[in-house]
Motif scaffolding. Structure first.
Motif, PDB file in Angstrom:
ATOM      1  N   GLN A 135      93.068  -5.816-124.911  1.00  0.00           N
ATOM      2  CA  GLN A 135      94.028  -4.782-124.511  1.00  0.00           C
ATOM      3  C   GLN A 135      94.028  -4.586-122.992  1.00  0.00           C
ATOM      4  O   GLN A 135      95.093  -4.456-122.376  1.00  0.00           O
ATOM      5  CB  GLN A 135      93.691  -3.463-125.206  1.00  0.00           C
ATOM      6  N   ASP A 136      92.822  -4.592-122.409  1.00  0.00           N
ATOM      7  CA  ASP A 136      92.718  -4.438-120.947  1.00  0.00           C
ATOM      8  C   ASP A 136      93.442  -5.575-120.225  1.00  0.00           C
ATOM      9  O   ASP A 136      94.124  -5.356-119.214  1.00  0.00           O
ATOM     10  CB  ASP A 136      91.249  -4.399-120.524  1.00  0.00           C
ATOM     11  N   LEU A 137      93.288  -6.792-120.731  1.00  0.00           N
ATOM     12  CA  LEU A 137      93.963  -7.937-120.105  1.00  0.00           C
ATOM     13  C   LEU A 137      95.473  -7.811-120.251  1.00  0.00           C
ATOM     14  O   LEU A 137      96.220  -8.102-119.306  1.00  0.00           O
ATOM     15  CB  LEU A 137      93.480  -9.246-120.729  1.00  0.00           C
ATOM     16  N   ASN A 138      95.920  -7.372-121.420  1.00  0.00           N
ATOM     17  CA  ASN A 138      97.366  -7.179-121.616  1.00  0.00           C
ATOM     18  C   ASN A 138      97.922  -6.149-120.639  1.00  0.00           C
ATOM     19  O   ASN A 138      99.011  -6.333-120.073  1.00  0.00           O
ATOM     20  CB  ASN A 138      97.651  -6.740-123.055  1.00  0.00           C
ATOM     21  N   ASN A 165      98.113 -13.150-108.027  1.00  0.00           N
ATOM     22  CA  ASN A 165      98.064 -14.325-108.896  1.00  0.00           C
ATOM     23  C   ASN A 165      96.631 -14.800-109.103  1.00  0.00           C
ATOM     24  O   ASN A 165      96.241 -15.167-110.215  1.00  0.00           O
ATOM     25  CB  ASN A 165      98.907 -15.446-108.294  1.00  0.00           C
ATOM     26  N   ALA A 166      95.841 -14.796-108.010  1.00  0.00           N
ATOM     27  CA  ALA A 166      94.445 -15.222-108.110  1.00  0.00           C
ATOM     28  C   ALA A 166      93.649 -14.272-109.007  1.00  0.00           C
ATOM     29  O   ALA A 166      92.836 -14.714-109.835  1.00  0.00           O
ATOM     30  CB  ALA A 166      93.822 -15.283-106.716  1.00  0.00           C
ATOM     31  N   THR A 167      93.881 -12.968-108.841  1.00  0.00           N
ATOM     32  CA  THR A 167      93.186 -11.968-109.663  1.00  0.00           C
ATOM     33  C   THR A 167      93.530 -12.146-111.136  1.00  0.00           C
ATOM     34  O   THR A 167      92.652 -12.107-112.005  1.00  0.00           O
ATOM     35  CB  THR A 167      93.570 -10.550-109.207  1.00  0.00           C
ATOM     36  N   LEU A 168      94.812 -12.344-111.419  1.00  0.00           N
ATOM     37  CA  LEU A 168      95.263 -12.513-112.793  1.00  0.00           C
ATOM     38  C   LEU A 168      94.703 -13.803-113.398  1.00  0.00           C
ATOM     39  O   LEU A 168      94.259 -13.816-114.555  1.00  0.00           O
ATOM     40  CB  LEU A 168      96.791 -12.521-112.839  1.00  0.00           C
ATOM     41  N   ALA A 222      91.032 -13.282-114.114  1.00  0.00           N
ATOM     42  CA  ALA A 222      90.860 -12.394-115.267  1.00  0.00           C
ATOM     43  C   ALA A 222      91.117 -13.146-116.571  1.00  0.00           C
ATOM     44  O   ALA A 222      90.397 -12.965-117.566  1.00  0.00           O
ATOM     45  CB  ALA A 222      91.806 -11.201-115.145  1.00  0.00           C
ATOM     46  N   LYS A 223      92.121 -14.011-116.581  1.00  0.00           N
ATOM     47  CA  LYS A 223      92.418 -14.797-117.782  1.00  0.00           C
ATOM     48  C   LYS A 223      91.293 -15.784-118.090  1.00  0.00           C
ATOM     49  O   LYS A 223      90.934 -15.978-119.260  1.00  0.00           O
ATOM     50  CB  LYS A 223      93.736 -15.549-117.588  1.00  0.00           C
TER      51      LYS A 223
END
Length: 267
Positions: free
Chosen positions: A166-169, A53-56, A59-60
């Motif tokens: 795209q990478d984030l998706n 969750n922290a990584t996501l 990243a957002k």
């Protein structure tokens, strides 16, 4: 006899409950190890979920900031490209207009010269200024290079933005699947731990019950020891002792019966 039967029942109860206590203690030991392992597994999966969750989230946040920067860069590049394009258009119009004016002025001058027999005086401004036509291609060419640089920057930034999006998706898809799997694993482990805790409570209740039964059996044996064991006398010795007690009682009754009416020697 009664003692033998009661002693046998008490011994059987003692041994049965002692064995049951040993079994329950073994179950508790195994259960304790299992519960500790399940608790550790839950802690590990909680840490993994928190990390994902922290990584996501990070990243957002980075993607949002990067997207804003890319949008600003594209906006500035488009502004620069449009400015250069406008400058090129203005210069092209200027050079074209100046060239036309120069041609027109030259034609007018030639007409005047042809109508007069005397040459016109040279004042140094025989033609209208048409701009540096020789430098035109160089100046506009340089501006075209600058314009192309802006367009390349716009294209590269747009491509980088699309790639980052795209990478984030893909990260969200991968992380989402991983999170779903870990949450299911945690759910199953939580259930297993709850069952293990319930089993532990049940076994501890059984231990308390068996301990109470064992204590009762030991108390029964203690209570049977005096009347049945007779301080260590054998069964035959106890039989003789009871017979002697009966004979003594009969003698006392006989003496009481003969008192005042007969001789006690007959007793």
């Amino acid at each position: 006899g009664w003692c033998d039967k009661e002693m046998a029942l008490a011994v059987q109860a003692r041994d049965t409950n002692a064995d049951a206590i040993a079994e329950v203690n073994g179950n508790l030991e195994v259960g304790e190890a299992r519960r500790a392992k399940l608790a550790e597994a839950i802690e590990d999966v909680d840490t993994e979920i928190a990390t994902l969750n922290a990584t996501l989230t990070k990243a957002k946040e980075l993607r949002k900031k990067e997207s804003a920067q890319n949008a600003d860069a594209i906006k500035e590049a488009k502004r620069g490209r449009n400015g250069v394009a406008q400058a090129i258009d203005t210069l092209e119009k200027f050079y074209k207009s100046a060239a036309n004016e120069a041609k027109k002025s030259l034609l007018q001058l030639k007409g005047k010269v042809g109508a007069s027999s005397e040459p016109a005086p040279d004042a140094g401004f025989s033609t209208t200024y048409a701009g540096s036509q020789d430098a035109k291609e160089g100046v506009i060419g340089m501006l075209e290079v600058v314009k192309a640089d802006f367009e390349r920057s716009i294209k590269e930034t747009q491509e980088a933005e699309a790639k980052a999006k795209q990478d984030l998706n893909e990260l969200e898809t991968t992380s989402g699947s991983s999170l779903a799997a870990k949450k299911e694993a945690k759910k199953a482990t939580d259930k297993a731990l709850a069952e293990a805790n319930a089993e532990d409570e049940k076994e501890r209740a059984n231990l308390k019950t068996y301990q109470g039964l064992l204590d009762g059996a030991l108390a029964e044996l203690e209570a049977l020891h005096a009347p049945c064991m007779g301080g260590g006398m054998t069964a035959e010795e106890r039989k003789i002792q009871r017979q002697e007690e009966m004979d003594a009682l009969q003698k006392v009754l006989c003496i009481l019966d003969q008192h005042g009416v007969g001789s006690v020697e007959s007793c």
